[in-house]
Motif scaffolding. Structure first.
Motif, PDB file in Angstrom:
ATOM      1  N   GLY A   1      73.751 -15.393  35.793  1.00  0.00           N
ATOM      2  CA  GLY A   1      72.582 -16.047  36.369  1.00  0.00           C
ATOM      3  C   GLY A   1      72.018 -17.129  35.469  1.00  0.00           C
ATOM      4  O   GLY A   1      71.676 -18.224  35.929  1.00  0.00           O
ATOM      5  N   VAL A   2      71.910 -16.820  34.181  1.00  0.00           N
ATOM      6  CA  VAL A   2      71.388 -17.810  33.228  1.00  0.00           C
ATOM      7  C   VAL A   2      72.304 -19.022  33.165  1.00  0.00           C
ATOM      8  O   VAL A   2      71.845 -20.179  33.168  1.00  0.00           O
ATOM      9  CB  VAL A   2      71.225 -17.171  31.831  1.00  0.00           C
ATOM     10  CG1 VAL A   2      70.921 -18.241  30.784  1.00  0.00           C
ATOM     11  CG2 VAL A   2      70.129 -16.121  31.858  1.00  0.00           C
ATOM     12  N   ALA A   3      73.620 -18.784  33.109  1.00  0.00           N
ATOM     13  CA  ALA A   3      74.573 -19.896  33.092  1.00  0.00           C
ATOM     14  C   ALA A   3      74.472 -20.708  34.383  1.00  0.00           C
ATOM     15  O   ALA A   3      74.495 -21.944  34.365  1.00  0.00           O
ATOM     16  CB  ALA A   3      75.997 -19.367  32.912  1.00  0.00           C
ATOM     17  N   GLY A   4      74.350 -20.012  35.495  1.00  0.00           N
ATOM     18  CA  GLY A   4      74.231 -20.690  36.782  1.00  0.00           C
ATOM     19  C   GLY A   4      72.982 -21.545  36.873  1.00  0.00           C
ATOM     20  O   GLY A   4      73.013 -22.643  37.446  1.00  0.00           O
ATOM     21  N   MET A   5      71.875 -21.050  36.303  1.00  0.00           N
ATOM     22  CA  MET A   5      70.644 -21.847  36.299  1.00  0.00           C
ATOM     23  C   MET A   5      70.848 -23.160  35.547  1.00  0.00           C
ATOM     24  O   MET A   5      70.447 -24.233  36.008  1.00  0.00           O
ATOM     25  CB  MET A   5      69.503 -21.051  35.650  1.00  0.00           C
ATOM     26  CG  MET A   5      68.991 -19.866  36.445  1.00  0.00           C
ATOM     27  SD  MET A   5      68.244 -20.286  38.037  1.00  0.00           S
ATOM     28  CE  MET A   5      66.835 -21.265  37.504  1.00  0.00           C
ATOM     29  N   GLY A   6      71.495 -23.088  34.376  1.00  0.00           N
ATOM     30  CA  GLY A   6      71.727 -24.291  33.581  1.00  0.00           C
ATOM     31  C   GLY A   6      72.628 -25.281  34.286  1.00  0.00           C
ATOM     32  O   GLY A   6      72.353 -26.496  34.311  1.00  0.00           O
TER      33      GLY A   6
ATOM     34  N   VAL B   1      59.066  -9.188  36.627  1.00  0.00           N
ATOM     35  CA  VAL B   1      58.798  -9.598  35.244  1.00  0.00           C
ATOM     36  C   VAL B   1      60.093  -9.993  34.546  1.00  0.00           C
ATOM     37  O   VAL B   1      60.163 -11.009  33.841  1.00  0.00           O
ATOM     38  CB  VAL B   1      58.103  -8.451  34.478  1.00  0.00           C
ATOM     39  CG1 VAL B   1      58.008  -8.780  32.991  1.00  0.00           C
ATOM     40  CG2 VAL B   1      56.718  -8.192  35.056  1.00  0.00           C
ATOM     41  N   PHE B   2      61.146  -9.200  34.766  1.00  0.00           N
ATOM     42  CA  PHE B   2      62.446  -9.487  34.132  1.00  0.00           C
ATOM     43  C   PHE B   2      63.014 -10.819  34.613  1.00  0.00           C
ATOM     44  O   PHE B   2      63.528 -11.614  33.818  1.00  0.00           O
ATOM     45  CB  PHE B   2      63.425  -8.351  34.440  1.00  0.00           C
ATOM     46  CG  PHE B   2      64.826  -8.604  33.942  1.00  0.00           C
ATOM     47  CD1 PHE B   2      65.160  -8.330  32.624  1.00  0.00           C
ATOM     48  CD2 PHE B   2      65.792  -9.124  34.779  1.00  0.00           C
ATOM     49  CE1 PHE B   2      66.448  -8.573  32.154  1.00  0.00           C
ATOM     50  CE2 PHE B   2      67.080  -9.372  34.323  1.00  0.00           C
ATOM     51  CZ  PHE B   2      67.408  -9.089  33.006  1.00  0.00           C
ATOM     52  N   ILE B   3      62.931 -11.067  35.916  1.00  0.00           N
ATOM     53  CA  ILE B   3      63.484 -12.302  36.474  1.00  0.00           C
ATOM     54  C   ILE B   3      62.747 -13.525  35.941  1.00  0.00           C
ATOM     55  O   ILE B   3      63.366 -14.538  35.591  1.00  0.00           O
ATOM     56  CB  ILE B   3      63.442 -12.249  38.015  1.00  0.00           C
ATOM     57  CG1 ILE B   3      64.415 -11.184  38.530  1.00  0.00           C
ATOM     58  CG2 ILE B   3      63.799 -13.619  38.617  1.00  0.00           C
ATOM     59  CD1 ILE B   3      64.279 -10.884  39.999  1.00  0.00           C
ATOM     60  N   LEU B   4      61.429 -13.435  35.851  1.00  0.00           N
ATOM     61  CA  LEU B   4      60.661 -14.552  35.303  1.00  0.00           C
ATOM     62  C   LEU B   4      61.081 -14.839  33.859  1.00  0.00           C
ATOM     63  O   LEU B   4      61.281 -16.004  33.473  1.00  0.00           O
ATOM     64  CB  LEU B   4      59.169 -14.239  35.357  1.00  0.00           C
ATOM     65  CG  LEU B   4      58.234 -15.275  34.713  1.00  0.00           C
ATOM     66  CD1 LEU B   4      58.366 -16.633  35.399  1.00  0.00           C
ATOM     67  CD2 LEU B   4      56.788 -14.790  34.759  1.00  0.00           C
ATOM     68  N   ALA B   5      61.243 -13.773  33.069  1.00  0.00           N
ATOM     69  CA  ALA B   5      61.620 -13.942  31.665  1.00  0.00           C
ATOM     70  C   ALA B   5      63.060 -14.442  31.530  1.00  0.00           C
ATOM     71  O   ALA B   5      63.374 -15.184  30.599  1.00  0.00           O
ATOM     72  CB  ALA B   5      61.458 -12.619  30.928  1.00  0.00           C
ATOM     73  N   THR B   6      63.923 -14.070  32.458  1.00  0.00           N
ATOM     74  CA  THR B   6      65.349 -14.384  32.342  1.00  0.00           C
ATOM     75  C   THR B   6      65.711 -15.725  32.972  1.00  0.00           C
ATOM     76  O   THR B   6      66.374 -16.566  32.354  1.00  0.00           O
ATOM     77  CB  THR B   6      66.196 -13.272  32.994  1.00  0.00           C
ATOM     78  OG1 THR B   6      65.849 -12.016  32.406  1.00  0.00           O
ATOM     79  CG2 THR B   6      67.685 -13.539  32.788  1.00  0.00           C
ATOM     80  N   LEU B   7      65.270 -15.936  34.210  1.00  0.00           N
ATOM     81  CA  LEU B   7      65.638 -17.147  34.941  1.00  0.00           C
ATOM     82  C   LEU B   7      64.567 -18.232  34.855  1.00  0.00           C
ATOM     83  O   LEU B   7      64.819 -19.384  35.237  1.00  0.00           O
ATOM     84  CB  LEU B   7      65.919 -16.812  36.416  1.00  0.00           C
ATOM     85  CG  LEU B   7      67.008 -15.754  36.679  1.00  0.00           C
ATOM     86  CD1 LEU B   7      67.200 -15.571  38.186  1.00  0.00           C
ATOM     87  CD2 LEU B   7      68.310 -16.123  36.011  1.00  0.00           C
TER      88      LEU B   7
END
Length: 482
Positions: free
Chosen positions: A133-138, A415-421
């Protein structure tokens, strides 16, 4: 002398637990274990006030825990499986070939499918979002795609796999707490989840057309693939392990032996294919697989699994079931259900009520697991009394509990999604399409009667026998307590 506990006392117990939960999880940012213990203490005090002896209350807690034991056994095996499959290179192989599917013209659809594949492989939406997900966001942001849109695709795919994977803790929890065979539960969820996935794919396919001509910077993906090839032996032959488990499931092999065979296969692959030592292979089973490549994404994705990683879920399940046990066996849940059932006259309204209870629990208790645990105990008897198979309840719990946790900013998932994505629940909510379409489809099925399974006469007789035995055990325990 014992007195019936009214719905108002039951609501007071819930209100105290929920208030404690909100303060602890949202304000203090701590785990939900202590609020559940507080709820158990309050429930015990209420039961004692209404004439129950302490030995009886204690037995209620133990009975609640016993109900969760099948789920706990599966959850432990899931931790072992994840560690073994990562160590054996099975998960790396699945992700490696999945990453190669990235296409500029179909980025949103591809990242959705890729997150679905990865979360199916590892059974965790959080790990999938924290890595792929993080890679996909970038990558998506470099293409000019709005962040909420990318996040919606990532979340939809991640929770599809989390919901449908036999390695997922929530999937095992819903099946175990309702006494439903794990793979019967998964197959029954196909009726609501596959149509929702198709709708989601079509929606993101249409959205993605606006970005089809933008070139994609694939440097991150290529770097990840290179690191994975250097760190693991990647081979399509390793896919025979998950395929073998799927075949066993299709052949009606029970979940526990199927998972054990998968664990043994991964353990042997780590030693004889990946070149790891027996010590490392055992460590992967106990503590999880450990790797340090210097690539943050690869390290985050593969440093996980093992028996120890499941202890949070196991401990929370035990604590939650002590609370649920006192609520159920003291009659507090029945008092609440008598109020709810008055409004749930039809099967459709019963399923709608179940999903509403899951959503309410997600909103008030701020924890995904509790949205499955508490409603499962509230509604189990109602479904059985109406001759509805337990897999209807287990599906409704996941449709309403697992998926809707992302919509509340104060829920641990939000909370996790906000911190992660880096995207808030208010922003990505319209694009988390799978997560809100599945509950809608589930409620529609309830009202039209599609994919609603009734219990056979043999199953009804078996359920009544279990109920009779439970009542006899209750009587025996009361005699012992006296």
């Amino acid at each position: 002398m014992k007195k019936d506990i009214s719905a108002s006392w039951a609501l007071l117990t819930f209100a105290i637990m929920i208030t404690t939960m909100l303060v602890t999880v949202v304000i203090l940012e701590q785990s939900p274990h202590v609020p559940l213990i507080v709820g158990t203490i309050v429930a015990a005090i209420v039961a004692k006030k209404h004439g129950f002896k302490w030995m009886e209350i204690e037995e209620m807690m133990y009975k609640g825990i016993r109900l969760a034991l099948p789920a706990i056994v599966i959850i432990i095996l899931v931790g072992l499986t994840i560690g073994a499959w990562i160590g054996g290179g099975v998960v790396a192989t699945m992700i490696f070939y999945g990453l190669k599917l990235i296409s500029p013209a179909w980025f949103l659809v591809t990242i959705l499918l890729l997150c679905s594949i990865v979360s199916l492989a590892i059974g965790s939406s959080w790990s999938t979002m924290a890595t792929i997900g993080v890679a996909g966001m970038g990558i998506g942001l470099s293409m000019g795609i709005p962040a909420p849109m990318i996040a919606g695709a990532v979340i939809s795919g991640s929770y599809f796999g989390d919901k449908m994977s036999p390695l997922s803790d929530t999937t095992n929890l819903a099946a175990g707490l309702t006494n439903t065979d794990l793979f019967d539960h998964i197959k029954h969820m196909l009726y609501t989840t596959i149509p929702a996935l198709i709708i989601t794919l079509v929606a993101f396919g249409l959205m993605g057309r606006s970005f089809a001509d933008v070139a994609m910077n694939s440097e991150k993906i290529l770097t990840t693939l290179d690191v994975m090839e250097k760190s693991f032996v990647i081979s399509p032959w390793l896919l025979l392990v998950p395929v073998g488990v799927i075949v066993m499931v299709a052949k009606k092999v029970p979940a526990i032996p199927a998972l054990i065979i998968g664990i043994i296969s991964g353990f042997l692959l780590q030693i004889f294919v990946q070149g790891g030592s027996p010590t490392m292979a055992v460590q992967a089973l106990q503590e999880g697989f450990a790797i340090s490549t210097g690539n943050e994404m690869v390290d985050e994705l593969f440093n996980r699994g093992g028996l120890d990683s499941m202890m949070y879920t196991v401990s929370m399940t035990i604590v939650a079931m002590t609370f649920g046990g006192v609520l159920e066996y003291s009659g507090m849940l029945k008092a609440l259900m008598d109020v709810v059932v008055k409004f749930a006259k039809s099967t459709g309204s019963l399923i709608a009520s179940t999903i509403a209870a899951c959503i309410t629990t997600n909103a008030t208790c701020s924890e995904q697991y509790i949205s499955i645990v508490v409603p499962s105990r509230m509604f189990a008897g109602v479904y059985q009394n109406r001759g509805l198979h337990s897999k209807n309840l287990s599906r409704a719990l996941e449709d309403g509990g697992t998926l809707t946790s992302v919509f509340f900013p104060w829920n641990t998932c939000g909370v996790f999604i906000l911190a992660t994505l880096g995207v808030s629940a208010m922003e990505y909510a319209p694009y988390a399409i799978l997560n809100f379409v599945v509950p809608i489809i589930s409620i529609i099925y309830g009202y039209v009667g599609f994919a609603i399974v009734k219990m056979t006469p043999e199953e009804i007789e078996e359920a009544n026998q279990r109920k009779k035995e439970a009542q006899e055990n209750d009587m025996n325990n009361m005699v012992v307590a006296d």
